[in-house]
Design a protein around this motif. Structure first.
Motif, PDB file in Angstrom:
ATOM      1  N   ASP A   1      -2.455   5.324  -2.047  1.00  0.00           N
ATOM      2  CA  ASP A   1      -3.640   4.690  -1.462  1.00  0.00           C
ATOM      3  C   ASP A   1      -4.131   5.474  -0.255  1.00  0.00           C
TER       4      ASP A   1
ATOM      5  N   GLY B   1      -7.026  -0.758   1.766  1.00  0.00           N
ATOM      6  CA  GLY B   1      -6.476  -1.906   1.044  1.00  0.00           C
ATOM      7  C   GLY B   1      -7.256  -3.184   1.227  1.00  0.00           C
TER       8      GLY B   1
ATOM      9  N   LEU C   1       0.864  -1.177   0.000  1.00  0.00           N
ATOM     10  CA  LEU C   1       0.000   0.000   0.000  1.00  0.00           C
ATOM     11  C   LEU C   1       0.897   1.221   0.000  1.00  0.00           C
TER      12      LEU C   1
ATOM     13  N   ARG D   1      -3.715   0.865  -8.023  1.00  0.00           N
ATOM     14  CA  ARG D   1      -4.219   2.210  -8.291  1.00  0.00           C
ATOM     15  C   ARG D   1      -3.508   2.831  -9.494  1.00  0.00           C
TER      16      ARG D   1
END
Ligand code: SF4
Length: 399
Positions: free
Chosen positions: A92, A166, A12, A356
């Protein structure tokens, strides 16, 4: 990256944003426990984003990004916003660091607008609590990078928020959901001159790990050993997963009744862009002389993929279409924001990019109406084996 490290695409990404001199880099250092970013009394000494992998308990492996000061006088207005947006494409969770003595200023509010515009979870932290002269606000979160006060709590808050951000990713699996409990998968891994010395590449490692995590079984062979293995097995394996480069050869060996797919197709599915990629590869049949194609790689230092993107794929595209194509490449974090001049984008398996970032790249192409596909799917299409390779992983496709 060390051999046992979590790939960056699996971490993340937590970005620290804020004004020069809000103590952002010092706070990043306090959080990571190491000298990560350039820290000095002078304003704006961090000019490029700095990335650092760390373990953030109880969350696990994360990537911390220390971003340039948002008020950096070198990057005014639109350029500053553009650069920040690019970093946000892979963020994130955002942490906005504010000088507690100054409070929120207009640039901080701009940043909050950017976070909200990109639907990114964020956290506002007031740093330099030790220098504050005014009374603290009741609902604000204060820390001091200098004394360490509040840093532990900040980490806990980051972990809780990042965990939420996440959760969706943790629930996805690469392949084990396609295999029944105790199923046996055969992994075909070519060991040629392009393979890295002494190890296997990331997508292969990740698939193998996912199979073992799911209590399924795996046997790894080279393509030259596959027939021998199948002859020796008392029953068909439940799935064969191969490197895209030897798909044709492997498809000729594996009986049609046995599910067959590739590492890059599984990776595209895991990253959530398989459907787009399957639709995008049909553009190959519509290419014309003079069309520009972008071949994009997610990293710059993995020789095993360089060869596919820069040599093999362009050759196969020209051979298959018979057209005079203009082929350009991009690698690493470089990715053109304007794709309108391209007839097609072909991306690598993106094992080093977080979901992402890949979604952002896909989104840019979709918005401009530019077909977007990946190596494995493009190769499978050109070799006439796409339908077979996605049959088990995308059962309702009409490819
Ligand atoms: S080029 Fe793409 S698929 Fe290959 S190692 Fe790099 S990120 Fe992974």
């Amino acid at each position: 990256m060390g051999l046992n490290d979590t790939p960056s695409g699996e971490r993340l990404h937590i970005g620290f944003f804020g004004q020069r001199n809000a103590g952002k880099s010092s706070l990043v250092n306090a959080v990571t426990g190491q000298e990560l970013a350039v820290v000095s009394d002078r304003k704006g000494t961090t000019t490029d984003p700095v990335y650092k992998a760390m373990e953030l308990l109880p969350l696990g492996p994360v990537m911390i990004i220390d971003t340039p000061g948002y008020d950096d006088s070198g990057d005014l207005g639109e350029l500053r916003v553009k650069k920040t947006r690019e970093i946000l494409d892979r963020t994130d969770l955002a942490v906005l660091v504010v000088d507690a003595g100054r409070g929120l200023v207009s640039e901080d509010r701009e940043l909050v607008d950017l976070f909200q515009g990109k639907k990114i979870t964020y956290l506002i932290v007031f740093n330099k609590e030790d220098l504050m002269t005014q009374a603290p606000q009741a609902d604000a979160f204060y820390v001091s990078a200098l004394t360490g006060r509040g840093v532990h709590e900040l980490k806990e808050r980051m972990a809780a928020l990042a965990l939420k951000a996440g959760r969706d990713r943790q629930e996805r699996s690469l392949v084990r959901d396609l295999l029944a409990p105790a199923a046996l998968a055969v992994l075909v891994i070519p060991i040629d001159s392009a393979a890295p010395r002494g190890r296997i590449i990331l997508p292969q490692q990740q698939v193998l790990r996912d199979i073992l995590d799911g209590d399924r079984m795996a046997v790894c062979v080279k393509e030259s050993q596959l027939q021998d293995l199948l002859d020796r097995l008392p029953a068909d394996p439940d799935m064969v997963i191969t490197d895209s480069q030897v798909f044709e050869q492997v498809a000729a060996i594996v009986p049609d009744r046995v599910p067959l797919t590739s590492f890059s197709i599984l990776m595209a599915r895991y990253k959530g862009f398989l459907e787009t990629a399957v639709a995008g590869c049909r553009q190959i049949d519509r290419l014309r002389d003079g069309d520009r194609i972008l071949i994009s790689e997610g990293c710059t230092h993995h020789r095993q993929c360089d060869d596919i993107g820069t040599v093999k794929l362009p050759r196969w595209l020209r051979q298959y279409t018979g057209k005079d194509l203009i082929i350009e490449t991009s690698s690493g974090r470089e990715f053109p924001r304007d794709l309108t001049s391209y007839a097609l984008v072909i991306h690598c398996g993106a094992c080093m990019l977080n979901p992402r970032e890949l979604k952002t790249r896909e989104g840019l192409a979709v918005k401009e109406g530019v077909p977007f596909t990946n190596y494995g799917i493009a190769i499978a299409h050109m070799k006439g084996i796409l339908e077979r390779s996605i049959r088990e992983v995308l059962p309702f496709s009409e490819a």
